[in-house]
Design a protein around this motif. Structure first.
Motif, PDB file in Angstrom:
ATOM      1  N   LEU A   1       0.865  -1.174   0.000  1.00  0.00           N
ATOM      2  CA  LEU A   1       0.000   0.000   0.000  1.00  0.00           C
ATOM      3  C   LEU A   1       0.907   1.231   0.000  1.00  0.00           C
ATOM      4  O   LEU A   1       1.720   1.399   0.911  1.00  0.00           O
ATOM      5  CB  LEU A   1      -0.923  -0.006   1.219  1.00  0.00           C
TER       6      LEU A   1
ATOM      7  N   ALA B   1      -5.426   3.538  -0.089  1.00  0.00           N
ATOM      8  CA  ALA B   1      -5.178   2.412  -0.992  1.00  0.00           C
ATOM      9  C   ALA B   1      -5.857   1.166  -0.441  1.00  0.00           C
ATOM     10  O   ALA B   1      -5.939   0.973   0.771  1.00  0.00           O
ATOM     11  CB  ALA B   1      -3.681   2.182  -1.142  1.00  0.00           C
TER      12      ALA B   1
ATOM     13  N   ILE C   1      -1.395   1.136  -5.054  1.00  0.00           N
ATOM     14  CA  ILE C   1      -0.773  -0.145  -4.714  1.00  0.00           C
ATOM     15  C   ILE C   1       0.321  -0.501  -5.709  1.00  0.00           C
ATOM     16  O   ILE C   1       0.309  -0.057  -6.863  1.00  0.00           O
ATOM     17  CB  ILE C   1      -1.791  -1.305  -4.645  1.00  0.00           C
TER      18      ILE C   1
END
Length: 144
Positions: A10, A15, A51
Motif C-alpha cells: 500500500l 489504498a 498499490i
C-alpha cells in the motif's frame, strides 16, 4: 490448486488491497486511490490505485474493464503487469463517446485484475506454415 502469493504494498492512505466481489469471481477489483472526485471523459486519464504488486514469475496479470462501468460507457485500457514491475498500478480510464462523462470518487472500483498462468512459448522461424480451412482470412472472415 494452491493460490499464488501476490505481495501487495500500500503506497498511501486510501489504498485498498484488490478483492473479489464474490467467491466465484475471476477478477479482483482495483479501486481508485484519489483525494477528490475525478471527472472522466473521452480523453484517457491515468487513475492511481495506490498499490504496487510483486507478481510471481510464471503468472500473467491483466487489467480489464469492469462490466458495470462498461455498461455506462466507461472503459479502461487493457494492460499487462509484468512480474518485474514494482511501480504503482495506474489504470487508464476513458469514455467511449464525446457526450459521456463519469465521475470517479475516491475508493470507487475502476477495473479488474485477472491472473493466469503463462504458457511456455518460443518463436521458431519457418519458411511455410501448416494449411487450415481458414487460411489467411482476417478480421471478420469467419462471420459477424
Amino acid at each position: 490448486m494452491q493460490p499464488a502469493a501476490v505481495r501487495v504494498k500500500l503506497l498511501r492512505d486510501g489504498a485498498r488491497v484488490p478483492t473479489r466481489a464474490t467467491d466465484l469471481a475471476t477478477g479482483f477489483d482495483l479501486s481508485a486511490c484519489i483525494d477528490a472526485p475525478l471527472r472522466i471523459g473521452n480523453s484517457p486519464v491515468l487513475v492511481p490505485t495506490g498499490i504496487a504488486l510483486e507478481i510471481p514469475p510464471g503468472i500473467d496479470a491483466q487489467v480489464r474493464p469492469r462490466s458495470g462501468l462498461a455498461r455506462q460507457g466507461v472503459l479502461c485500457s487493457f494492460g499487462t503487469i509484468d512480474a518485474d514491475y514494482r511501480g504503482e498500478l495506474l489504470v487508464t480510464l476513458y469514455t467511449i463517446a464525446p457526450g459521456i462523462e463519469h465521475t470517479i470518487e475516491p475508493g470507487d472500483r475502476i477495473a479488474q485484475l485477472v491472473f493466469g498462468l503463462l504458457a511456455p512459448a518460443e518463436f521458431v522461424l519457418a519458411a511455410e506454415l501448416g494449411a487450415t480451412a481458414r487460411g489467411t482470412g482476417g478480421h471478420g472472415s469467419t462471420g459477424r
